[in-house]
Design a protein around this motif. Structure first.
Motif, mmCIF file in Angstrom:
data_model
loop_
_atom_site.group_PDB
_atom_site.id
_atom_site.type_symbol
_atom_site.label_atom_id
_atom_site.label_comp_id
_atom_site.label_asym_id
_atom_site.label_seq_id
_atom_site.Cartn_x
_atom_site.Cartn_y
_atom_site.Cartn_z
ATOM 1 N N SER A 96 0.571 -1.200 -0.034
ATOM 2 C CA SER A 96 0.130 -0.183 -0.181
ATOM 3 C C SER A 96 0.769 1.047 -0.061
ATOM 4 C CB SER A 96 -0.794 -0.397 1.024
ATOM 5 O OG SER A 96 -2.211 0.820 0.789
ATOM 6 N N GLU A 97 0.699 2.356 -0.139
ATOM 7 C CA GLU A 97 1.310 2.593 -0.978
ATOM 8 C C GLU A 97 1.069 4.020 -0.738
ATOM 9 O OE1 GLU A 97 3.712 4.276 -4.623
ATOM 10 O OE2 GLU A 97 4.367 3.138 -5.275
ATOM 11 N N ILE A 98 1.212 5.394 0.354
ATOM 12 C CA ILE A 98 1.164 6.666 0.594
ATOM 13 C C ILE A 98 2.115 8.029 -0.702
ATOM 14 C CG2 ILE A 98 2.856 6.723 2.094
ATOM 15 C CD1 ILE A 98 1.501 8.736 3.640
ATOM 16 N N ASP A 99 0.511 8.199 -1.617
ATOM 17 C CA ASP A 99 0.898 9.240 -2.014
ATOM 18 C C ASP A 99 0.584 10.617 -1.836
ATOM 19 O OD1 ASP A 99 0.675 11.341 -4.668
ATOM 20 O OD2 ASP A 99 -0.192 10.320 -5.450
ATOM 21 N N SER A 101 0.518 13.292 -2.777
ATOM 22 C CA SER A 101 0.067 14.661 -3.835
ATOM 23 C C SER A 101 -1.316 14.020 -2.898
ATOM 24 C CB SER A 101 0.393 14.322 -4.387
ATOM 25 O OG SER A 101 -0.169 13.095 -5.492
ATOM 26 N N LYS A 102 -1.775 13.201 -3.034
ATOM 27 C CA LYS A 102 -3.373 12.959 -2.303
ATOM 28 C C LYS A 102 -3.670 12.758 -1.396
ATOM 29 C CE LYS A 102 -4.089 9.474 -6.410
ATOM 30 N NZ LYS A 102 -4.361 8.610 -6.725
ATOM 31 N N SER A 103 -2.752 13.224 -0.595
ATOM 32 C CA SER A 103 -3.274 13.284 0.866
ATOM 33 C C SER A 103 -3.157 13.592 1.867
ATOM 34 C CB SER A 103 -2.302 11.638 1.539
ATOM 35 O OG SER A 103 -0.554 12.662 1.768
ATOM 36 N N GLN A 104 -3.275 14.027 2.846
ATOM 37 C CA GLN A 104 -3.214 15.422 3.685
ATOM 38 C C GLN A 104 -1.772 16.222 3.964
ATOM 39 O OE1 GLN A 104 -6.129 16.551 5.863
ATOM 40 N NE2 GLN A 104 -7.748 15.387 5.121
ATOM 41 N N ALA A 106 0.446 16.748 2.441
ATOM 42 C CA ALA A 106 0.808 18.158 2.006
ATOM 43 C C ALA A 106 0.948 19.336 1.970
ATOM 44 C CB ALA A 106 -0.498 17.706 0.881
ATOM 45 N N HIS A 107 -0.445 19.219 3.488
ATOM 46 C CA HIS A 107 -1.143 20.016 4.021
ATOM 47 C C HIS A 107 -0.617 20.606 5.613
ATOM 48 C CE1 HIS A 107 -5.671 19.785 2.416
ATOM 49 N NE2 HIS A 107 -4.502 20.011 1.429
ATOM 50 N N GLY A 108 0.770 19.795 5.828
ATOM 51 C CA GLY A 108 1.724 20.679 6.688
ATOM 52 C C GLY A 108 1.356 19.206 7.828
ATOM 53 N N GLU A 109 0.877 18.520 7.367
ATOM 54 C CA GLU A 109 0.293 17.296 8.293
ATOM 55 C C GLU A 109 2.321 16.911 8.579
ATOM 56 O OE1 GLU A 109 -0.712 12.945 7.975
ATOM 57 O OE2 GLU A 109 -2.461 13.871 8.835
ATOM 58 N N THR A 114 1.760 11.315 10.178
ATOM 59 C CA THR A 114 1.356 10.167 9.602
ATOM 60 C C THR A 114 1.937 8.749 9.489
ATOM 61 O OG1 THR A 114 1.149 12.472 7.934
ATOM 62 C CG2 THR A 114 1.804 9.809 6.606
ATOM 63 N N ILE A 118 -0.925 5.941 9.275
ATOM 64 C CA ILE A 118 -0.762 4.123 8.270
ATOM 65 C C ILE A 118 -0.288 2.734 7.979
ATOM 66 C CG2 ILE A 118 -1.137 6.481 6.194
ATOM 67 C CD1 ILE A 118 2.307 5.666 5.787
ATOM 68 N N GLN B 76 -9.055 13.946 -0.895
ATOM 69 C CA GLN B 76 -8.456 13.499 -0.401
ATOM 70 C C GLN B 76 -8.539 12.681 0.552
ATOM 71 O OE1 GLN B 76 -5.912 17.068 0.618
ATOM 72 N NE2 GLN B 76 -4.714 17.461 -1.276
ATOM 73 N N SER B 77 -7.609 11.536 1.493
ATOM 74 C CA SER B 77 -7.699 10.774 2.173
ATOM 75 C C SER B 77 -5.928 10.111 2.735
ATOM 76 C CB SER B 77 -8.665 9.906 2.722
ATOM 77 O OG SER B 77 -8.938 9.307 3.212
ATOM 78 N N THR B 78 -6.150 10.248 4.251
ATOM 79 C CA THR B 78 -5.277 9.099 4.120
ATOM 80 C C THR B 78 -5.002 8.296 5.153
ATOM 81 O OG1 THR B 78 -3.574 11.330 3.908
ATOM 82 C CG2 THR B 78 -2.181 9.180 4.887
ATOM 83 N N ARG B 79 -6.093 8.863 6.341
ATOM 84 C CA ARG B 79 -6.071 8.452 7.153
ATOM 85 C C ARG B 79 -7.219 6.835 7.154
ATOM 86 N NH1 ARG B 79 -4.733 12.037 10.792
ATOM 87 N NH2 ARG B 79 -4.997 12.751 8.403
ATOM 88 N N ARG B 81 -7.662 6.394 3.777
ATOM 89 C CA ARG B 81 -7.768 5.651 2.881
ATOM 90 C C ARG B 81 -6.450 4.443 3.239
ATOM 91 N NH1 ARG B 81 -6.121 7.100 -2.434
ATOM 92 N NH2 ARG B 81 -7.234 9.563 -2.207
ATOM 93 N N PHE B 82 -6.227 4.451 4.113
ATOM 94 C CA PHE B 82 -5.334 2.894 4.617
ATOM 95 C C PHE B 82 -5.833 2.360 5.477
ATOM 96 C CE2 PHE B 82 -0.731 3.381 3.468
ATOM 97 C CZ PHE B 82 -1.277 4.220 2.820
ATOM 98 N N SER B 85 -8.212 0.140 3.327
ATOM 99 C CA SER B 85 -7.359 -0.422 2.346
ATOM 100 C C SER B 85 -6.803 -1.965 3.318
ATOM 101 C CB SER B 85 -5.853 -0.478 2.049
ATOM 102 O OG SER B 85 -5.012 0.178 2.799
ATOM 103 N N PRO B 338 -5.959 15.374 10.882
ATOM 104 C CA PRO B 338 -5.058 15.838 11.440
ATOM 105 C C PRO B 338 -5.699 17.218 11.958
ATOM 106 C CG PRO B 338 -5.088 16.456 9.140
ATOM 107 C CD PRO B 338 -6.063 15.321 9.665
ATOM 108 N N SER B 345 1.372 23.167 13.403
ATOM 109 C CA SER B 345 1.329 23.436 11.373
ATOM 110 C C SER B 345 0.906 24.626 10.887
ATOM 111 C CB SER B 345 -0.192 22.910 11.425
ATOM 112 O OG SER B 345 -0.911 22.116 12.761
#
Lengths: 404, 404, 404
Positions: A96-99, A101-104, A106-109, A114, A118, B76-79, B81-82, B85, B338, B345
């Protein structure tokens, strides 16, 4: 004896060698070869070879039923990306790859957050971060500390070992694949002592190639008693601390480390040559500063690169003439790929088409060990008794592919 | 008693509680908590906890051998999304994400068609669509209707339950993770009655954060008899129908629902505080209109956001002073992450660094339940007899990770 | 007899038919239907149907434990992308997609090298490359040669069969799904002889649709003795060699191949109609030239497309009037989807909303065979004795989804 039995025999020999080693790798990350004992590195080699033989014997090596191997590629990757996802799959995990650019992200988390967010079902965490000098290894350490803390505090069920898929300092999955390649070429790790390997700078039309491969090679091969010869024009220095490390490694392991300022001298009588381009150290430092400032300084960055290319009019290439200087004129040519091949992928490159073509298949095989090296790092950092684990897999003999 | 046995015992307790519940969740989607009975929600909690204990006991929970869990993240999503999956992998499915930019969806293909086209081997269909007011839930319903029709017409072998990974109305995987978090904190769901939870608006430098988290919290926690206190400045209303729902839930479940216009009042004597930013309702409506018009109105959108930030000069932040107002000065601080942390931040954020740092690990643990909540939604919507299924998995006791 | 038993019976019938066929597909690629014998094509149909029945009987078909199915989509895809990842998962492999924009492919790395670099753990290699006339099939052949050489030279453990997921010449996973669809509609492959199928050009507001679908249909259906009727306006020719092939196929298999210049004539008395847009041949040639020159000629490309749209004022659409011309006014309407539907997805399209809606569910079912067609290609190219393999899977009867 069937083909299958032959591969099982070979795997068992690898496991026997592994059993002889007292290792300290269990429970650690794999960030840089110099963070590990020589036994640990040999263990990676033997486990990788055992897994390669087991897969050839059609034995499933899936030790997990459920779980993720996560990855974060902060730079482009094909070989290492597929090697990592192959390794994950080999041991039974989903990649499972973290991108970013698609995640937060990019928002300074924060990195710390992070890393934990994940990792709830992560068994391993692979990272490539090789663009900025002084940044990549630091980032990997930060992630490691973050998940270690997460585990300690009860956030994570386990601490996923971090696997360095190339940083600014080292590229261990590459250099250990290279080590397996030359060990097989010379008939075993024990035969590398005294062998001459020339790690030399070569011209490339692209600027900004990381220093991690040459650094990885000089730091690793000196530990196996090799006669390591580093050559590069003025201005193309590697990180000074790593050059010092190579010297120290050579001393401590009965090897040799010598520096040259041209390819020809380094090639003389070499058993192995590794001609490869990398960016000028000063440029990398300057570039790191500019890149951090973002698009605003894009022009300055372009000018910097242009100036470098102009200055560097000398096209240093590995050609047949230079190969004649090596041992019996037939040293083993190595490259981490993709190589800049003169007249093929560019006008002037790192290697002539004639030389590359002669060794093309060898370089492909060299690359083929990487997925097993990564799998080996996974098993050794995660499981206490890997010889027993592999023995058990061979005993179970679950076919990876149903019988034909 | 080994560690493993302890976790198995706990899982069995969760299953026992589950058995007491008469549920109606099998065969449904999981779109909004208010589409489900309270028993269904409790079932999600107990199954999630059972799965968490089973994974800790190293029991594989892969009930599928083949099949996809598909997902569509329109934001967008990190948490999440993971978590999704991870949940897919936990139950034995491969996660396959549709990237609308790489597909012909971008070419005007209808929702109905795409929904069916990607569902031939899909067991579940997770969707995040939280940007436009009045759109997200509608889209999820449309997809649900499309695959239900596909199943009825013989196009699909089964109807994949839709799982809401955040829409404009609700964020059930978040709020149910939050529920588990506080249930564990207070020693069980049965202890939540009467506990004061303050869901309060806080300042953030970013505009356009969805309303779904506060809506999810007030709608869910009122069902467990909690004393829910919603606070926000003028103009930051939530969707009126959901506020009404919270009132009704409170009445029907012996809880309380009160609205305040400042954080301080809501915090008074609170057991739990959930300070979080969201966009002004009117802005969200305006923004939805503008976003639908695309790039042409990008300037207007920026002006709208600028105007809002200017107007909103008051930096409402959860700091140590405000925390002192809570029960014994030590309410549980929660956040879906976040968080915008002042001085970390951003310059001014939702929470001070001191407060956040004190509860950082708690918020990480809060997030850690989400993958199990999603897995639980998967099992409960798909399998008729989940207590029996879990009992069978424990009996089989297939190790997720081979013994060390 | 349970539902499950019924599906097992059907699967066994498919396997019986398969056993009658002497095939030559093992060890090959699947690039174009005309590279294979008719027996091979029938084998794909029967294996696909067997797998579909086995999945409906809840039998796991995972013949691999570890291994990748890699894919390279050089053009957008939803249906085929999900069909391929579903097929990979169905047989037990993980799908790993190469994204050329994220890899060093973009840096001029040779096709040969990349093909090998990503194939170390690959069992199959799916490729879509349908944009440039004269390029797609060539690229797939190049990749095939590269991995064949890699295997021969000892770089790869096996040669991954290449699976054509649409090229400039053929779209075999589509046309074979279509073949299964009509075989089921008419009660078996043996009933297709003499059936009239009209493959006709229709208007679409988008330019640049590949020619591969009509080419695939005329080349495949003529082999099953069908009466194939191709119709298109002047300038919309298909690749001449493939039209010649269709003629030859018709002659050799007791079929018929006739060309018309309008939809009406082709529709007369047709059992099946397949109205679909494709780009003008000359435009595709011109477009290929321009696309190769990149952004520099973007304006010329737009002008070319504009000119074509202007010239093509005649909106040829499949509507109810035209459907009345077909056999008893109720030919089976087919489309590979997504269709341009007049008044739904565009102002003027390939088909009227009335006609499409009547056959919508049929077109969905038509698409549903694709994942099984791809799985069948995988098994047949990889395993020597597929009837035995399937029989073994039925005997093992491992549930894909745990019993309810």
């Amino acid at each position: 004896m069937t083909e299958k039995d032959k591969f099982i025999e070979k795997a068992k020999e690898n496991i026997e060698k592994l059993k002889q080693l007292k290792t300290e790798i269990h429970g650690t990350d794999f960030l840089r070869t110099w963070d590990h004992t020589k036994n640990d590195l040999e263990a990676v080699v033997y486990v990788a070879q055992a897994l390669e033989n087991m897969i050839k014997a059609n034995i499933s090596c899936q030790v997990f039923k459920g779980g993720l191997a996560i990855s974060n590629f902060r730079d482009q990757s094909t070989r290492t990306r597929f090697s990592y996802s192959s390794a994950a799959n080999l041991v039974g995990l989903a990649n499972s790859e973290i991108d970013e650019s698609k995640s937060q992200v990019a928002h300074g988390e924060t990195v710390r957050e992070t890393a934990n967010m994940i990792s709830f079902f992560a068994e391993f965490y692979g990272i490539r971060d090789d663009i900025f000098l002084g940044e990549g290894h630091k980032f990997q350490k930060e992630v490691s500390d973050a998940v270690a803390d997460g585990f300690k505090q009860g956030v994570l069920n386990s601490k996923p070992p971090i696997i360095n898929l190339q940083c600014d300092e080292d590229h261990p999955t590459q250099s250990l694949s290279d080590l397996i390649h030359i060990a097989q070429y010379f008939g075993g790790l024990e035969n590398l002592k005294g062998k001459k390997i020339a790690m030399t700078w070569a011209f490339s039309p692209s600027y900004g190639k990381p220093l991690s491969v040459p650094q990885a090679i000089i730091a690793l091969m000196t530990r196996f008693g090799m006669d390591v010869r580093l050559a590069h024009p003025e201005g193309y220095d590697l990180i000074p601390e790593i050059v010092d490390l190579a010297k120290k490694n050579a001393e401590e392991n009965g090897g040799k480390f010598t520096q040259f300022n041209n390819m020809e001298d380094a090639f003389k009588d070499a058993d192995i040559v590794y001609p490869k381009s990398w960016a000028p150290f000063v440029v990398m430092q300057e570039r790191t500063k500019l890149l951090k400032q973002g698009n605003a300084v894009a022009d300055q960055l372009k000018q910097l690169e242009k100036k470098c290319i102009e200055k560097n009019k000398e096209f240093i290439e590995c050609d047949e003439e230079k190969m004649k200087l090596t041992k019996d004129g037939k040293a083993l040519y190595m490259h981490c790929l993709p190589a800049d091949i003169t007249g093929v992928s560019c006008e002037h490159g790192e290697v002539s088409a004639q030389v590359f073509d002669k060794y093309r298949i060898d370089t492909y095989k060299e690359a083929g060990h990487k997925m097993y090296v990564i799998s080996a790092m996974m098993l050794l950092t995660k499981f206490k008794d890997v010889p027993e684990l592999l023995t058990q897999l061979i005993k179970e003999n679950t076919p990876r592919k149903k019988a034909d």
